[in-house]
Structure formats: C-alpha cells, structure tokens
Motif scaffolding. Structure first.
Motif, PDB file in Angstrom:
ATOM      1  N   MET A 110       0.856  -1.193   0.000  1.00 41.07           N
ATOM      2  CA  MET A 110       0.000   0.000   0.000  1.00 41.07           C
ATOM      3  C   MET A 110       0.889   1.239   0.000  1.00 41.07           C
ATOM      4  SD  MET A 110      -3.281   0.613   2.468  1.00 41.07           S
ATOM      5  CE  MET A 110      -2.407   0.916   4.004  1.00 41.07           C
ATOM      6  N   GLU A 111       0.634   2.144  -0.960  1.00 41.81           N
ATOM      7  CA  GLU A 111       1.432   3.357  -1.074  1.00 41.81           C
ATOM      8  C   GLU A 111       0.533   4.583  -1.153  1.00 41.81           C
ATOM      9  OE1 GLU A 111       3.895   2.899  -4.508  1.00 41.81           O
ATOM     10  OE2 GLU A 111       5.352   1.620  -3.462  1.00 41.81           O
ATOM     11  N   LEU A 112       1.080   5.709  -0.684  1.00 42.25           N
ATOM     12  CA  LEU A 112       0.356   6.967  -0.790  1.00 42.25           C
ATOM     13  C   LEU A 112       0.728   7.625  -2.112  1.00 42.25           C
ATOM     14  CD1 LEU A 112      -1.475   9.172   0.314  1.00 42.25           C
ATOM     15  CD2 LEU A 112       0.514  10.168   1.466  1.00 42.25           C
ATOM     16  N   ASN A 113      -0.109   7.407  -3.096  1.00 41.96           N
ATOM     17  CA  ASN A 113      -0.009   8.071  -4.392  1.00 41.96           C
ATOM     18  C   ASN A 113      -1.361   7.945  -5.073  1.00 41.96           C
ATOM     19  OD1 ASN A 113      -0.028   5.411  -5.575  1.00 41.96           O
ATOM     20  ND2 ASN A 113       2.193   5.306  -5.255  1.00 41.96           N
ATOM     21  N   LEU A 114      -1.494   8.552  -6.232  1.00 36.34           N
ATOM     22  CA  LEU A 114      -2.798   8.544  -6.896  1.00 36.34           C
ATOM     23  C   LEU A 114      -3.262   7.122  -7.188  1.00 36.34           C
ATOM     24  CD1 LEU A 114      -2.374  11.552  -9.376  1.00 36.34           C
ATOM     25  CD2 LEU A 114      -3.792  11.468  -7.318  1.00 36.34           C
ATOM     26  N   ALA A 115      -2.340   6.295  -7.639  1.00 36.08           N
ATOM     27  CA  ALA A 115      -2.711   4.926  -7.972  1.00 36.08           C
ATOM     28  C   ALA A 115      -3.084   4.120  -6.734  1.00 36.08           C
ATOM     29  CB  ALA A 115      -1.556   4.242  -8.710  1.00 36.08           C
TER      30      ALA A 115
ATOM     31  N   ARG B 157      14.893  26.651  -2.033  1.00 37.57           N
ATOM     32  CA  ARG B 157      16.315  26.289  -2.092  1.00 37.57           C
ATOM     33  C   ARG B 157      16.441  24.867  -2.633  1.00 37.57           C
ATOM     34  NH1 ARG B 157      19.457  30.193   0.017  1.00 37.57           N
ATOM     35  NH2 ARG B 157      18.525  31.694   1.439  1.00 37.57           N
ATOM     36  N   ASP B 158      17.096  24.000  -1.909  1.00 35.30           N
ATOM     37  CA  ASP B 158      17.268  22.615  -2.341  1.00 35.30           C
ATOM     38  C   ASP B 158      15.905  21.927  -2.392  1.00 35.30           C
ATOM     39  OD1 ASP B 158      17.891  19.973  -2.714  1.00 35.30           O
ATOM     40  OD2 ASP B 158      19.491  19.915  -1.224  1.00 35.30           O
ATOM     41  N   PRO B 159      15.510  21.393  -3.542  1.00 36.07           N
ATOM     42  CA  PRO B 159      14.178  20.765  -3.656  1.00 36.07           C
ATOM     43  C   PRO B 159      14.109  19.343  -3.119  1.00 36.07           C
ATOM     44  CG  PRO B 159      15.297  20.660  -5.764  1.00 36.07           C
ATOM     45  CD  PRO B 159      16.221  21.399  -4.838  1.00 36.07           C
ATOM     46  N   THR B 160      15.213  18.835  -2.541  1.00 33.49           N
ATOM     47  CA  THR B 160      15.232  17.436  -2.091  1.00 33.49           C
ATOM     48  C   THR B 160      14.115  17.136  -1.102  1.00 33.49           C
ATOM     49  OG1 THR B 160      17.627  17.315  -2.396  1.00 33.49           O
ATOM     50  CG2 THR B 160      16.617  15.647  -0.985  1.00 33.49           C
ATOM     51  N   ASP B 161      13.924  18.033  -0.125  1.00 34.04           N
ATOM     52  CA  ASP B 161      12.889  17.794   0.879  1.00 34.04           C
ATOM     53  C   ASP B 161      11.518  17.678   0.226  1.00 34.04           C
ATOM     54  OD1 ASP B 161      15.044  18.148   2.506  1.00 34.04           O
ATOM     55  OD2 ASP B 161      14.151  19.690   3.766  1.00 34.04           O
ATOM     56  N   MET B 162      11.221  18.611  -0.683  1.00 29.75           N
ATOM     57  CA  MET B 162       9.914  18.604  -1.333  1.00 29.75           C
ATOM     58  C   MET B 162       9.736  17.347  -2.183  1.00 29.75           C
ATOM     59  SD  MET B 162       8.200  21.529  -3.758  1.00 29.75           S
ATOM     60  CE  MET B 162       9.358  21.295  -5.115  1.00 29.75           C
ATOM     61  N   ARG B 163      10.765  16.955  -2.887  1.00 26.55           N
ATOM     62  CA  ARG B 163      10.673  15.744  -3.713  1.00 26.55           C
ATOM     63  C   ARG B 163      10.392  14.522  -2.834  1.00 26.55           C
ATOM     64  NH1 ARG B 163      10.566  19.238  -7.507  1.00 26.55           N
ATOM     65  NH2 ARG B 163      12.412  19.722  -8.737  1.00 26.55           N
ATOM     66  N   THR B 164      11.062  14.465  -1.677  1.00 29.00           N
ATOM     67  CA  THR B 164      10.917  13.306  -0.790  1.00 29.00           C
ATOM     68  C   THR B 164       9.553  13.274  -0.115  1.00 29.00           C
ATOM     69  OG1 THR B 164      13.302  13.318  -0.351  1.00 29.00           O
ATOM     70  CG2 THR B 164      11.910  12.121   1.211  1.00 29.00           C
ATOM     71  N   GLN B 165       9.111  14.424   0.374  1.00 31.62           N
ATOM     72  CA  GLN B 165       7.883  14.474   1.172  1.00 31.62           C
ATOM     73  C   GLN B 165       6.619  14.592   0.332  1.00 31.62           C
ATOM     74  OE1 GLN B 165       9.012  16.572   5.305  1.00 31.62           O
ATOM     75  NE2 GLN B 165       9.341  17.886   3.549  1.00 31.62           N
ATOM     76  N   LEU B 166       6.717  15.204  -0.849  1.00 28.22           N
ATOM     77  CA  LEU B 166       5.517  15.465  -1.640  1.00 28.22           C
ATOM     78  C   LEU B 166       5.509  14.771  -3.004  1.00 28.22           C
ATOM     79  CD1 LEU B 166       4.872  19.257  -0.897  1.00 28.22           C
ATOM     80  CD2 LEU B 166       3.411  17.336  -0.252  1.00 28.22           C
ATOM     81  N   ASN B 167       6.538  15.005  -3.800  1.00 23.30           N
ATOM     82  CA  ASN B 167       6.483  14.533  -5.187  1.00 23.30           C
ATOM     83  C   ASN B 167       6.338  13.022  -5.294  1.00 23.30           C
ATOM     84  OD1 ASN B 167       7.290  17.253  -5.331  1.00 23.30           O
ATOM     85  ND2 ASN B 167       8.237  16.936  -7.315  1.00 23.30           N
ATOM     86  N   LYS B 168       7.036  12.282  -4.433  1.00 24.97           N
ATOM     87  CA  LYS B 168       6.946  10.822  -4.536  1.00 24.97           C
ATOM     88  C   LYS B 168       5.582  10.303  -4.079  1.00 24.97           C
ATOM     89  CE  LYS B 168       9.242   8.201  -1.730  1.00 24.97           C
ATOM     90  NZ  LYS B 168      10.348   7.587  -0.929  1.00 24.97           N
ATOM     91  N   HIS B 169       4.766  11.210  -3.503  1.00 21.46           N
ATOM     92  CA  HIS B 169       3.413  10.835  -3.072  1.00 21.46           C
ATOM     93  C   HIS B 169       2.354  11.593  -3.870  1.00 21.46           C
ATOM     94  CE1 HIS B 169       5.253   8.655   0.207  1.00 21.46           C
ATOM     95  NE2 HIS B 169       5.941   9.733   0.540  1.00 21.46           N
ATOM     96  N   ASP B 170       2.722  11.988  -5.079  1.00 21.11           N
ATOM     97  CA  ASP B 170       1.794  12.724  -5.955  1.00 21.11           C
ATOM     98  C   ASP B 170       1.197  13.935  -5.247  1.00 21.11           C
ATOM     99  OD1 ASP B 170       2.217  11.085  -8.167  1.00 21.11           O
ATOM    100  OD2 ASP B 170       0.628   9.688  -7.598  1.00 21.11           O
TER     101      ASP B 170
END
Length: 540
Positions: free
Chosen positions: A1-6, A73-86
């Motif tokens: 089970m993952e948190l994303n659109l699918a 600044r560095d987008p790493t945090d946003m990519r990790t916390q948000l983007n990978k979860h749509d």
C-alpha cells in the motif's frame, strides 16, 4: 500500500479508517495547473498539515483554491515528502488520549523547485496570472532577513540589487526575499493584479517584516534604474500588494519513527523516515489536534472563504494581542526554555521534560508568574485558558514527542521576540525586573548551551543557529569545574548579554544581567551542575 494517486483505492479498501479526499485528486491537480490560485513558498511539515489542509477543505466543498508548492532552495525535501506521493500528505493527528486520526491531505496541484530553469519559468508564469491572489510562506524567521546586525545587506542580496537584472538567477537563488520581489516585479509587468502575501512563520509582525524586506530590494532596483517605472509605487500601495500580519500555532514535530512503524503495520510501504540530509523527512506529518490561525483583516484581491475552517480574520490589534500572548509569554518562551535545558540534560523529548518536576516548575513560573503580568487579553481566547492548555495538554502530550534540538534551532533569532518583548513591556510599565527569576535563569541556561557541552561534560551537536559560532567564541574558554571568578564570567558574557539585537535591550542596564551571571556561575560549577542548580531553584 502506497500513498499516491494509484494507491488511493488500495488505501480505501485496506485502511478504511483513513479519511480520503472526497474529490478526484488527479482532476483537481490538472485543473489547478490550468487555473492556479495560491502560491506557497517553503512546503515543510507545518504547511503540509495546516495551510494545505485548509486548501483541501475548500476543495472538498467545491471552492477552487489549489496550491502551487515552491521549494525556495534545495528541492530534495519537497521531492521526498511530496512529489513521490503525488503531492499528497498523510496527516497523523496524535490526540492526548492516545487515539490517532489519519487523513490524506490533497490541497496541492503543482510543485516547483526554483533551481530548475524550466520550473522557475513556470513559477514566473504563475505569478503573472491575475487569478493567483495569495502567496504564502513557511520559511522560518531567518528567511526574511536580508541584512546583518549593522544593517548591511547580505552579499547575495546586495549582488542581486547591483546585478542590473532582477531575473539574474544568482539573486533569486540567494534569498527568498529576492525571489519574492522578482515574482512581484513580473506580476507588475503583467498588469499588476492585486495579491496578498501571507507569512505563516512564528515571529512578531511577520507581515511587516516581509513587506520591509521586499520593499528594500525594490527600492534598490529603483535607485539603480533596473526596476520598471512605477513598480515601487505599485508595490508600496497595499491595495495592490497586502502584507497582513498573522499568528499561526500548531506543533508539528519531525516525523517520528514510531509512527512510521505503525503506518507500516497498517500496510504502508512508503512511510519510512528518510534522512537525505540532516533533517528527517517522511510522507506523513505527525501533529497535535490544537491549531490557531489569526490573520489581520487586510487583503488585496480575493481571499478564500475560510472563516468557518478555524481561521480568524480580525483587526490588527487582536492579532497583536494574540501574538503577544502566544509568542512572547504563553507558549514560545516556554518552548525555548525546555529546548535549551533539554539539550543540556539530553532529554529525548519535550513531553519527557514536562514530567520532570523542576523543569515543569520552571516553565510554570515562566508562564504564570512572569508572562501573564504583561499579556493583553486577545478576546478570541483567554490567556489563562490558553496557558493552561499549553501546560496541561499540549506540552505534556506523550503521544506527540518533539525533539528539544528542533525547538532550539535559531535561538539567537527567537530570543528578541520570545523574551525581549516581555522585558520591554516590563520596562515600559515600570514593573520591577528584580522580581524576574525564571527569565534570567533561562538566559543563563542558553549561555551554558552556547558552550556546546552537556551537563554530563560531553560535547553535543548544537542546533543550527546563524550566530552560534560567533557567540560560542565568547564562552569557549569557560570550562566546567574551572573555578572561574565572577569577573571571568562577566568578561565572557558581557558581549552576549549587552547585545541589543538579541535581547532588545542592554541587559546590563537592568538587573537581569547580574542575575544571569550569578546563575551561569552555578551552572558551570562542574558536571551535573545544571541538574543540581535546576533542582535547587525549582524542585521544592
């Protein structure tokens, strides 16, 4: 089970206790990219579980307020916390009774990292859109600072003003305030539709500081002839660009591995705590149920209809009084006291400190005896009720473990507001500063903290602070059990306690400096001196 659109349908089937969005998230995000409404800069934990949740609540009832999240600044945090979860977040509310409420928050339609040229161009496009009427921030106090203690501009900001081109990437990558000025300049070029800028950071008169910093940059451009004609006049008129002051209050600790384990037990395979840098990150936010958001009633252009979502839009005077109550007396100073003491004594969490009789007595005195005498009643909540909730419900919440080191970050930037304002009020009202004991004790604890040595005599990793290295040098020569004289302590502490940028006044013009020095002498008597002094003063 993952948190994303699918994975939403999978969550609905396997974990029905989790509240899911009542709308088509993918369609909302598509529509949000077509018709952006709200830019938010700094999408950290507080934003993801509070402003983003408000946007989701509005979307639930068909009101179009999706958010464009921007990493300054560095987008790493946003990519990790948000983007990978749509762009969704799992909000975990930790109630004092041990129960947890889980909700998938979907209030974000797009995310942008300004270090990517294409994404920055997209952000400029959104900022020029007249349909966008809000730009908000959670970037911490230091994100608004563009000059040093002498008033000199930071090198990156100075370079951005001198560059001759507001769109020079070195400028807007150096400072979020330069980025903000650039986006407003582009909005002006596109016709200058009204917009409101909202700071959701915890410091006094945040909107005023935001306006002051952006206007200083714009004035620099105007003086160098690089700003479009009329831009400064447009920006200066709050009918065009409004900067309300706000007070936001919601404790959002770093993600707790214990919560991650529980989520894994529910079936999630993507809720582990990650540490790509120094700060722990996760797709969930653990937070308390209590929340307040007070906003000055001063907007340019359309604003969300969020009055029934727990947002109080009030007169500036009420904002001031609520802020005074929270930031300078009833919550934030108590948090700072526990942060520095907990770091020295190596307490794992704030709630554990509240079960320590001496530390609990210290913050009770700090609030009831020394804070309340200078609190104005904000009407929307009684100070006594607010303080009681803080001391009896919020800080002791064992299910909301918060790291003292997190709260101790940037303490030199927090003391002016959390303690300096209270001292100013005592002086202005002619109240006797000699009656204050908890406040100078906390100052002494902080000076002891600046040594970087725990009460056990071993070094600890100090929380990040822009002035730590500078201030540490003053006490670096102090050793535990070194039989230092009062004169040696005075020489070490004088540059710190006389610094009006830290305390809003020279403490040597008050009885507080001497009291602080006396406490500090006791705190450096040897290993265990913090514990013994604390017990002597407060465990009675």
């Amino acid at each position: 089970m993952e948190l994303n659109l699918a994975g939403l349908q999978d969550i609905r089937t396997k974990a029905p206790e989790i509240v899911l969005p009542g709308f088509d998230v993918a369609e909302m995000q598509r529509e949000g990219r077509k018709r952006p409404r709200w830019i938010h800069i700094g999408p950290g934990n507080l934003f993801r579980c509070y402003p983003a949740r408000m946007a989701a609540d509005l979307l639930e009832r068909g009101e179009h307020w999706p958010i464009t999240a921007v990493a300054p600044r560095d987008p790493t945090d946003m990519r990790t916390q948000l983007n990978k979860h749509d762009l969704m977040t799992l909000k975990v509310t930790l109630n004092p009774d041990g129960n947890q409420d889980l909700r998938v928050v979907a209030g974000i339609s797009e995310s942008l990292g300004i270090r990517d040229a294409d994404e920055f161009s997209r952000l400029v496009e959104i900022a020029r859109d007249p349909g966008v009427t809000l730009m908000s921030y959670t970037i911490t106090e230091k994100g608004y600072v563009i000059s040093d203690g002498s008033g000199n501009l930071q090198p990156g900001v100075e370079a951005a003003i001198q560059a001759g081109n507001p769109l020079d990437p070195e400028g807007w990558r150096a400072s979020t305030m330069v980025l903000s000025a650039v986006l407003l300049c582009e909005r002006f070029r596109a016709g200058g539709a009204p917009i409101t800028l909202l700071s959701f950071d915890n410091f006094s008169h945040n909107g005023d500081k935001l306006r002051e910093s952006i206007l200083r940059i714009a004035r620099g451009w105007a003086e160098h002839g690089t700003a479009p004609e009329g831009f400064l006049e447009w920006l200066s008129d709050e009918k065009n660009v409004a900067f309300p002051i706000t007070v936001i209050d919601k404790i959002t600790p770093r993600p707790n591995p214990v919560i991650a384990e529980k989520l894994a037990g529910l079936g999630f395979s993507d809720m582990a705590v990650e540490t790509p840098h120094r700060t722990p990150l996760a797709g969930f936010v653990n937070t308390e149920p209590v929340e307040y958001l007070i906003i000055e009633d001063k907007f340019a252009g359309e604003r969300p209809n969020w009055d029934d979502l727990g947002v109080l839009v009030v007169k500036r005077e009420i904002c001031d009084d609520f802020e005074n109550m929270k930031v300078t007396t009833c919550l934030n100073p108590l948090h700072t006291a526990l942060a520095v003491a907990g770091s020295l004594l190596r307490f794992p969490t704030i709630d554990a400190e509240m079960r320590d009789p001496a530390l609990s007595a210290l913050v009770h005195d700090l609030g009831w005896k020394e804070g309340l005498p200078v609190v104005a009643n904000p009407v929307v909540v009684k100070p006594e009720d607010f303080l009681r909730e803080v001391l009896e419900v919020r800080l002791p919440n064992v299910y909301l473990p918060d790291n003292p080191a997190r709260i101790a970050m940037d303490t030199s930037q927090k003391i002016p507001i959390r303690f300096g304002e209270t001292i100013k009020k005592y002086l202005a009202r002619g109240l006797d500063l000699e009656t204050l004991r908890a406040i100078p004790f906390v100052f002494a604890l902080w000076c002891r903290f600046l040594m970087g040595i725990g009460d056990d005599g071993q070094p600890f990793e100090p929380a990040s602070d822009p002035r730590y290295d500078e201030l540490h040098k003053h006490v670096a020569g102090i050793t535990l059990g070194g039989n230092h004289t009062a004169k040696e302590v005075h020489q070490a502490l004088y540059p710190i306690l006389s610094d009006t940028d830290i305390f809003r006044t020279d403490l040597y013009a008050t009885p507080l400096a001497q009291a602080t020095e006396q406490y500090f002498l006791q705190l450096i008597a040897g290993t265990g001196a913090v514990r013994s002094t604390l017990d002597k003063e407060y465990n009675k």
